[in-house]
Scaffold this active site. Structure first.
Site, PDB file in Angstrom:
ATOM      1  N   CYS A 121      -5.285  -3.452   1.983  1.00 20.76           N
ATOM      2  CA  CYS A 121      -3.792  -3.460   1.430  1.00 20.76           C
ATOM      3  C   CYS A 121      -3.739  -3.146  -0.345  1.00 20.76           C
ATOM      4  O   CYS A 121      -3.662  -4.602  -0.474  1.00 20.76           O
ATOM      5  CB  CYS A 121      -2.911  -4.160   1.445  1.00 20.76           C
ATOM      6  SG  CYS A 121      -0.940  -4.568   1.311  1.00 20.76           S
TER       7      CYS A 121
ATOM      8  N   CYS B 282      -1.459  -5.924  -1.504  1.00 19.56           N
ATOM      9  CA  CYS B 282      -1.758  -7.424  -1.750  1.00 19.56           C
ATOM     10  C   CYS B 282      -2.856  -7.900  -2.428  1.00 19.56           C
ATOM     11  O   CYS B 282      -2.841  -8.502  -3.548  1.00 19.56           O
ATOM     12  CB  CYS B 282      -2.204  -7.456  -0.135  1.00 19.56           C
ATOM     13  SG  CYS B 282      -1.384  -7.211   1.408  1.00 19.56           S
TER      14      CYS B 282
END
Length: 102
Positions: A31, A34
């Site tokens: 991600c 993230c």
């Protein structure tokens, strides 16, 4: 305080039975947002000794992700005395994250 790696084996002890504030980051290695959030959370963990910061890898801990209805990541949940009180989805800056408890 450094970030904790949270798993189904330690989540109850470190988060649900914890007194005070615990900020939990639900994330995944693939991600992009993230990855952008990771250094922000490291800084928050180092600067705020009164808040425990933990990370749950949703790919490794699907059971925890399902338990908290995580549909999008990054997903931050602030727990107070073991109860979820605030949640933010998506990348946020440090100041916006700190507003969760200030």
């Amino acid at each position: 305080m450094s970030e904790l790696k949270l798993t189904k084996n330690n989540f109850e002890e470190e988060v649900l039975k914890s007194e005070g504030l615990v900020l939990v980051d639900f994330w995944a290695s693939w991600c992009g947002p993230c990855k952008m959030l990771a250094p922000v959370l490291e800084e928050i963990a180092e600067e705020n000794k009164d808040i425990k910061v933990g990370k749950v890898n949703v790919d490794e801990e699907m059971e925890l992700a399902q338990q908290f209805n995580i549909m999008s990541i990054p997903n931050l949940i602030l727990f107070k005395d073991g109860k979820p009180v605030k949640q933010q989805v998506g990348f946020r800056g440090k100041e916006e994250i700190e507003k969760m408890w200030k």
